[in-house]
Write a protein that holds these residues in place. Structure first.
Motif, PDB file in Angstrom:
ATOM      1  N   ILE A 156      54.344  94.286  85.024  1.00 27.38           N
ATOM      2  CA  ILE A 156      54.135  93.453  83.836  1.00 27.38           C
ATOM      3  C   ILE A 156      52.854  93.834  83.106  1.00 27.38           C
ATOM      4  CG2 ILE A 156      53.816  91.092  82.994  1.00 27.38           C
ATOM      5  CD1 ILE A 156      55.507  90.140  85.389  1.00 27.38           C
ATOM      6  N   GLY A 157      51.778  94.079  83.855  1.00 24.65           N
ATOM      7  CA  GLY A 157      50.510  94.442  83.215  1.00 24.65           C
ATOM      8  C   GLY A 157      50.617  95.697  82.373  1.00 24.65           C
ATOM      9  N   THR A 158      51.407  96.654  82.842  1.00 22.30           N
ATOM     10  CA  THR A 158      51.619  97.888  82.081  1.00 22.30           C
ATOM     11  C   THR A 158      52.309  97.592  80.759  1.00 22.30           C
ATOM     12  OG1 THR A 158      51.811  99.120  84.144  1.00 22.30           O
ATOM     13  CG2 THR A 158      52.635 100.193  82.164  1.00 22.30           C
ATOM     14  N   THR A 159      53.279  96.679  80.781  1.00 19.93           N
ATOM     15  CA  THR A 159      53.963  96.328  79.533  1.00 19.93           C
ATOM     16  C   THR A 159      53.016  95.642  78.564  1.00 19.93           C
ATOM     17  OG1 THR A 159      54.771  94.083  80.107  1.00 19.93           O
ATOM     18  CG2 THR A 159      56.047  95.961  80.925  1.00 19.93           C
ATOM     19  N   VAL A 160      52.094  94.851  79.087  1.00 19.53           N
ATOM     20  CA  VAL A 160      51.117  94.166  78.222  1.00 19.53           C
ATOM     21  C   VAL A 160      50.202  95.182  77.556  1.00 19.53           C
ATOM     22  CG1 VAL A 160      49.149  92.571  78.211  1.00 19.53           C
ATOM     23  CG2 VAL A 160      51.212  91.997  79.502  1.00 19.53           C
ATOM     24  N   ASN A 161      49.827  96.228  78.294  1.00 18.66           N
ATOM     25  CA  ASN A 161      49.011  97.294  77.707  1.00 18.66           C
ATOM     26  C   ASN A 161      49.725  97.909  76.508  1.00 18.66           C
ATOM     27  OD1 ASN A 161      47.607  99.832  77.283  1.00 18.66           O
ATOM     28  ND2 ASN A 161      46.726  99.570  79.335  1.00 18.66           N
ATOM     29  N   SER A 162      51.008  98.240  76.680  1.00 14.66           N
ATOM     30  CA  SER A 162      51.787  98.799  75.565  1.00 14.66           C
ATOM     31  C   SER A 162      51.889  97.801  74.414  1.00 14.66           C
ATOM     32  CB  SER A 162      53.196  99.173  76.053  1.00 14.66           C
ATOM     33  OG  SER A 162      53.162 100.265  76.929  1.00 14.66           O
ATOM     34  N   PHE A 163      52.075  96.539  74.751  1.00 17.46           N
ATOM     35  CA  PHE A 163      52.216  95.494  73.747  1.00 17.46           C
ATOM     36  C   PHE A 163      50.966  95.379  72.880  1.00 17.46           C
ATOM     37  CE2 PHE A 163      51.798  90.805  72.880  1.00 17.46           C
ATOM     38  CZ  PHE A 163      52.760  90.745  71.874  1.00 17.46           C
ATOM     39  N   ILE A 164      49.802  95.361  73.512  1.00 18.69           N
ATOM     40  CA  ILE A 164      48.555  95.227  72.757  1.00 18.69           C
ATOM     41  C   ILE A 164      48.319  96.460  71.890  1.00 18.69           C
ATOM     42  CG2 ILE A 164      46.037  95.112  72.972  1.00 18.69           C
ATOM     43  CD1 ILE A 164      46.409  93.253  75.324  1.00 18.69           C
ATOM     44  N   ARG A 165      48.612  97.626  72.414  1.00 21.56           N
ATOM     45  CA  ARG A 165      48.446  98.848  71.610  1.00 21.56           C
ATOM     46  C   ARG A 165      49.419  98.857  70.430  1.00 21.56           C
ATOM     47  NH1 ARG A 165      44.897 102.085  74.190  1.00 21.56           N
ATOM     48  NH2 ARG A 165      44.599 101.682  76.422  1.00 21.56           N
ATOM     49  N   ALA A 166      50.598  98.315  70.628  1.00 24.74           N
ATOM     50  CA  ALA A 166      51.548  98.210  69.517  1.00 24.74           C
ATOM     51  C   ALA A 166      51.031  97.254  68.451  1.00 24.74           C
ATOM     52  CB  ALA A 166      52.906  97.744  70.036  1.00 24.74           C
ATOM     53  N   LEU A 167      50.463  96.141  68.869  1.00 27.62           N
ATOM     54  CA  LEU A 167      49.886  95.194  67.919  1.00 27.62           C
ATOM     55  C   LEU A 167      48.737  95.824  67.145  1.00 27.62           C
ATOM     56  CD1 LEU A 167      49.718  91.878  70.016  1.00 27.62           C
ATOM     57  CD2 LEU A 167      51.208  92.321  68.056  1.00 27.62           C
TER      58      LEU A 167
END
Length: 320
Positions: free
Chosen positions: A55-66
Motif C-alpha cells: 500500500i505504501g508504494t501505491t501512495v508514493n505513486s499517488f502523491i507523485r501523480a498529484l
C-alpha cells in the motif's frame, strides 16, 4: 549459579565520540527533505502497514501523480473507507474523509454533489469497495459520477483477520476458507467497464511508473474512472498461502505480468498465482452524472430550477 547485576539505564554511562556526534548532527541538518513529504501528514508517520505491504508504494505513486498533475490541490478531496487501504486518507495532507465501512463512494458522491468544483478521489481496498460497498460501486459507475476510484487489491481482508474476500482467487486459503476458496471471484476491470466506467486500468505495486501515469490520466477524466492495483499482503495472504514475503510477491508481479493496453476486460480475470494482465483497458467519454442532472432540470423546469452557486459556476447557464 551465576548472578548478573541489573544496572538501571539511568546509571549507564555511554561514551560518545564528540566528532562522531557532530557529524551526525550535521547530516541531519543538511539532509534533503523527501520529495513527497509535503503531501504527507508527517505527525502520523510511521504508518501502520506491515513490512512488505504494497500500500505504501501505491501512495508514493499517488502523491507523485498529484504533484505532476494540473490539479488545484486545494480542490482535491480524498475519501477512504475501512481497512488497511482505508488508512490512506488519514496520511495524505489534503482535505480527506475517513468514512464508515463500505461507504466511501456514497460519501464521495455527496461531496461532489455539494461542490462540483472538487476533484474527488476514493482510495480504498477490495473488501471495502466490492463487498459491503459493492452496490455503491456499481451504481456510481452506472451513473458515471465524476470521481476517481483507486482500489488496492490484496485479495483478502487484511485488517480484520484474513477472511475470504470477493477478490480472493479460487483455491487460495483464508481464515474463513481453510480448505481453499471455492467461490467465483470478481473480475474488477470487467465489472467496472460493464457498469459504465469511462476509464479502467490495472497495475501492480511493482509498476510504479505506469501506475503514476495512469493515475494522472484518471484524474483528468470527467466521469467514473477506476484503477485496480494488485499489492501484496505478506502478513495474512502470502504467509497463509506459503508464497513468500512482500519481496517475493513483487518478483512474482515482475515475472508474471503482461502489459496489454486495450485488452478485452472479459479476459483479464485473475487466478491464484497465475498470469496477470495489466494496462489501460478502457478510455472513453460519457456525460458525467452531475452535468446530466444540471442539463435535465434546466430543460424540464426552466427558471424554476435553482442550482447551487457551485453547480452553476461549473456547468454554466446552458450546462456547458
Amino acid at each position: 549459579m551465576i548472578r548478573t547485576k541489573f544496572i538501571p539505564s539511568s546509571k549507564v554511562v555511554r561514551k560518545i565520540d564528540p566528532m562522531a556526534e557532530e557529524q551526525v548532527m550535521n547530516a541531519k541538518d543538511t539532509a534533503q527533505e523527501n520529495s513527497i513529504q509535503n503531501l504527507l501528514r508527517m505527525d502520523r508517520i510511521p504508518h501502520i502497514w506491515c513490512p512488505g505491504c504494497g500500500i505504501g508504494t501505491t501512495v508514493n505513486s499517488f502523491i507523485r501523480a498529484l504533484q505532476t498533475s494540473e490539479l488545484n490541490l486545494d480542490h482535491v478531496a480524498i475519501v477512504s473507507g475501512i481497512g488497511c487501504t482505508g488508512r490512506v486518507a488519514g496520511y495524505i495532507n489534503l482535505d480527506s474523509f475517513h468514512t464508515t465501512h463500505g461507504r466511501a463512494i456514497p460519501f464521495a458522491t455527496g461531496l461532489k454533489l455539494a461542490n462540483p468544483e472538487l476533484k474527488v478521489i476514493v482510495y480504498s481496498g477490495d473488501g471495502d469497495l466490492t463487498a459491503i460497498g459493492g452496490n455503491h460501486f456499481i451504481h456510481a459507475a452506472r451513473r458515471n459520477v465524476d470521481m476517481t476510484v483507486i482500489l488496492v487489491n490484496n485479495m483478502i481482508y487484511g485488517m480484520t483477520g484474513g477472511q475470504v474476500a470477493p477478490t480472493t482467487p479460487l483455491g487460495a486459503i483464508a481464515s474463513t476458507t481453510p480448505y481453499g476458496n471455492f467461490e467465483q471471484t470478481f473480475n474488477l476491470p470487467f465489472l467496472a467497464e460493464s457498469c459504465g466506467a469511462v476509464y479502467v486500468a490495472r497495475w501492480t505495486s511493482y509498476h510504479v511508473r505506469h501506475l503514476t501515469k495512469s493515475m494522472k490520466e484518471a484524474f483528468s477524466k470527467k466521469g467514473f474512472s477506476f484503477i485496480e492495483i494488485l499489492a501484496p499482503c505478506p502478513t495474512l495472504y502470502s504467509r497463509r498461502n506459503k508464497i513468500g514475503d512482500g519481496l517475493d510477491q513483487m518478483a512474482y508481479y515482475k515475472e508474471n505480468s503482461k502489459i496489454e493496453n486495450g485488452a478485452d476486460t472479459k479476459t483479464v480475470g485473475l487466478d491464484f498465482q497465475g498470469k496477470i494482465v495489466v494496462g489501460k483497458f478502457v478510455d472513453r467519454e460519457r456525460q458525467p452524472y452531475h452535468e446530466a442532472m444540471f442539463e435535465h432540470f434546466t430543460k424540464k423546469l426552466g427558471e424554476r430550477y435553482v442550482p447551487t452557486p457551485e453547480m452553476k459556476k461549473v456547468y454554466g447557464a446552458n450546462g456547458n
